[in-house]
Design a protein around this motif. Structure first.
Motif, PDB file in Angstrom:
ATOM      1  N   ALA A  75       0.852  -1.162  -0.032  1.00 59.58           N
ATOM      2  CA  ALA A  75      -0.174  -0.055  -0.108  1.00 59.58           C
ATOM      3  C   ALA A  75       0.894   1.327   0.088  1.00 59.58           C
ATOM      4  O   ALA A  75       0.574   2.235  -0.553  1.00 59.58           O
ATOM      5  CB  ALA A  75      -0.909   0.124   1.154  1.00 59.58           C
ATOM      6  N   VAL A  76       2.004   1.174   0.690  1.00 59.64           N
ATOM      7  CA  VAL A  76       2.868   2.383   0.909  1.00 59.64           C
ATOM      8  C   VAL A  76       3.290   2.655  -0.476  1.00 59.64           C
ATOM      9  O   VAL A  76       3.659   3.934  -1.032  1.00 59.64           O
ATOM     10  CB  VAL A  76       3.942   2.295   1.982  1.00 59.64           C
ATOM     11  N   LEU A  77       3.627   1.627  -1.389  1.00 60.65           N
ATOM     12  CA  LEU A  77       4.396   1.810  -2.497  1.00 60.65           C
ATOM     13  C   LEU A  77       3.379   1.858  -3.598  1.00 60.65           C
ATOM     14  O   LEU A  77       3.852   2.278  -4.802  1.00 60.65           O
ATOM     15  CB  LEU A  77       5.230   0.407  -2.895  1.00 60.65           C
ATOM     16  N   ASN A  79       1.395   4.057  -4.915  1.00 59.75           N
ATOM     17  CA  ASN A  79       1.407   5.206  -5.691  1.00 59.75           C
ATOM     18  C   ASN A  79       2.675   5.799  -6.237  1.00 59.75           C
ATOM     19  O   ASN A  79       2.756   6.880  -6.674  1.00 59.75           O
ATOM     20  CB  ASN A  79       0.762   6.280  -4.835  1.00 59.75           C
ATOM     21  N   GLU A  82       7.828   5.174  -9.134  1.00 60.51           N
ATOM     22  CA  GLU A  82       8.867   3.824  -9.601  1.00 60.51           C
ATOM     23  C   GLU A  82       8.946   3.261  -8.200  1.00 60.51           C
ATOM     24  O   GLU A  82       9.242   3.681  -7.244  1.00 60.51           O
ATOM     25  CB  GLU A  82       9.958   4.417 -10.019  1.00 60.51           C
TER      26      GLU A  82
END
Lengths: 95, 485
Positions: A75-77, A79, A82
């Motif tokens: 979830a952290v990554l 958006n 890259e």
């Protein structure tokens, strides 16, 4: 207080905002007006009054020292423009 | 002796102030509920607050506040009843918020003092300017990819205490003593583990020079993120010499941030930080002022352990140790309590010598820690008892100690098993002396004609005959008598 072009250029750079050279004069005028407006506050006599850092008469609420969050790398990554192997990736920044 | 560096035009004094970033021991981060453990999978211990997602709000961790107060009390510092969090604005890939939540004008802890212990046994007070709470940034890795940097936010938002000294330090040695002592106090308090290799304690050094006797403060340079005490000392010395060279060749020093290159032993300018000093601090509108309940501060004061300075004084008083020995023993809480177990009810000086000598050597050689020592404190104590009651000579005690390290057995068991008891029975020793003298009549004659030095050789032979178990004092006495007769 009035700001000169060089100061506006430096503020823009610090804020990472790209400002075209021909906009600087205009912005300097606008920012100077804002500062002059705010400076009217200096006319109030604040002798013996403690600096106010908040508009509510409350102190900081605290949380207990417990692990209640995390374990959501996906979830952290989600958006990130890259990512690779669980890391954010950005153009190389190195000293 | 003041530390001065000799330049072309004369001597120079070095002025040093240190900023230490100490990672607070807590389960969760300063403003979020994500975990702080070292070594997790990348971005696993990250909340949306730590990742700087829009709309997320920080809520402060009570334990982090208490740890800062505890550290402040340990540094005999002023505890500020009200402090304020501010935003320190800068852009970097591992700082997702675009600002670090820190404290600026009103830190949680004000002026304090730390006593540094010098190698000659003297101490000197060093002023603490302030201690404030702030968030750590994430970690950037630059060696994973040819054109990209990898960012891990696990460390982002972990609580740090920034502890700032006054510019009171005057030599690399003093800077090292300051860091050693600060680390010792933090570990005693349990507020930071002080591990510089893992980065839970990091140091920035501010360095300038001036002519001796002057009180001016010249332009300083800040050397960032040096990760060992030895490197801090090397960086300071290099930087001071660089300033002296610049001044002596007519130049001026520009205030700047520099990096220490430990491979080359030099410092160099960090160009990316040219604007870094313009942080545009302002009070964080997401956070109210932090107000400390005086009852909480008093409650924390009651939990303070006996700190290194108090313990050192007590060791000097109760065990009659000198300042240096006491300082070495109290540096770590665990070595101090190990020593106290060994020394309890015994000759303290002998206990200190044994612990700091053979025991520390064996500990280092074994690669173990004092919490899992190669020889237990109880067994070391027994070894001292066996020496004190004459069962073992000093030499035999050394042998038994080596066997204890090797086998992990108690000294009395080893003495029994291997028959290592010191022989004080004069009959047995006399017999051994007679045998050696009878076998070496020419040497006996030499001793009798005045060649005293050979006596030592005889003692050695007798010890050999008795497998080192003869009491050396008795051997000396009897040998002297027999040579006369």
């Amino acid at each position: 207080m009035s700001l000169d072009k060089a100061t506006v250029r430096s503020i823009a750079e610090l804020a990472r905002i790209e400002v075209a050279e021909d906009e600087l004069d205009h912005l300097a005028g606008e920012l100077s007006n804002i500062l002059t407006f705010v400076e009217q506050l200096a006319q109030v006599d604040t002798e013996g009054v403690a600096p106010m850092t908040s508009v509510v008469a409350m102190s900081l609420p605290m949380r207990e020292d417990a692990v209640t969050d995390g374990h959501q790398a996906e979830a952290v990554l989600a958006n990130a423009p890259e990512a690779q192997d669980g890391f954010f990736t950005v153009p190389k920044v190195v000293e | 002796m003041a530390y001065l560096i000799a330049g072309e035009t004369g001597d120079w004094e070095v002025v040093i102030g240190l900023e230490v970033h100490a990672q607070v021991i807590s389960k969760a981060k300063l403003f979020s509920g994500a975990a702080t453990d070292f070594g997790a999978e990348p971005n696993d211990q990250v909340s949306f607050v730590d990742a700087g997602f829009p709309g997320m709000l920080p809520v402060i961790n009570r334990v982090c506040v208490e740890q800062a107060v505890k550290t402040g009390l340990g540094l005999q510092a002023a505890i500020n009843p009200t402090s304020v969090f501010a935003r320190k604005n800068y852009f970097y890939a591992d700082l997702p918020q675009g600002y670090q939540i820190s404290q600026y004008e009103l830190p949680i802890i004000g002026n304090g003092v730390l006593l540094i212990d010098m190698n000659d046994g003297t101490t000197r007070p060093i002023g603490i300017e302030r201690l404030h709470l702030e968030q750590d940034a994430g970690k950037s890795m630059h060696d994973q990819h040819p054109t990209k940097s990898f960012i891990d936010l696990n460390r982002s938002g972990v609580a740090l205490m920034e502890i700032v000294s006054k510019p009171d330090l005057r030599s690399p040695e003093e800077a090292g003593a300051y860091l050693t002592k600060l680390r010792s106090i933090l570990r005693y308090l349990g507020t930071c583990d002080g591990n510089m290799q893992e980065g839970s304690m990091r140091c920035d050094a501010n360095v300038s020079v001036r002519p001796p006797g002057s009180t001016e403060l010249r332009t300083r340079c800040e050397i960032k993120n040096v990760n060992s005490i030895r490197f801090v000392q090397q960086a300071i010395e290099y930087e001071a010499r660089r300033h002296i060279e610049v001044y002596e060749s007519g130049g001026t020093i520009a205030q700047e941030t520099r990096l220490f290159d430990s491979g080359k032993g030099i410092t160099r300018s960090m160009r990316s930080k040219e604007h870094a000093h313009d942080y545009r601090y302002f009070p964080d509108p997401d956070l109210l002022p932090l107000v400390l309940d005086p009852a909480m501060v008093e409650r924390i004061r009651l939990t303070l352990p006996e700190l290194p300075d108090e313990k050192k004084e007590r060791f000097m008083r109760d065990y009659a140790l000198n300042a240096y020995d006491a300082g070495v023993l109290v540096a770590e809480q665990s070595s101090a309590s190990f020593f106290e177990t060994v020394a309890k009810g015994r000759d303290a000086k002998a206990a200190a010598n044994l612990v700091m000598g053979d025991f520390f050597a064996a500990l280092n050689a074994s690669g173990k820690t004092i919490d899992d020592p190669p020889v237990s404190a109880a067994n070391l104590g027994k070894l001292l008892d066996l020496t004190a009651d004459g069962t073992l000579s000093g030499r035999l005690a050394k042998d038994v100690f080596a066997l204890m390290v090797e086998t992990g057995k108690a000294p009395d068991v080893l003495v029994e098993e291997r028959g290592l008891k010191q022989v004080t029975d004069t009959g047995a020793i006399e017999a051994a002396i007679d045998a050696v003298m009878a076998a070496n009549p020419d040497k006996v004659a030499e001793v009798r004609s005045g060649k005293d030095k050979l006596l030592g050789w005889f003692v050695g032979q007798v010890m050999k005959q008795t497998q080192g178990k003869a009491n050396p004092g008795v051997v000396n006495d009897l040998l002297a008598k027999k040579m006369q007769g």
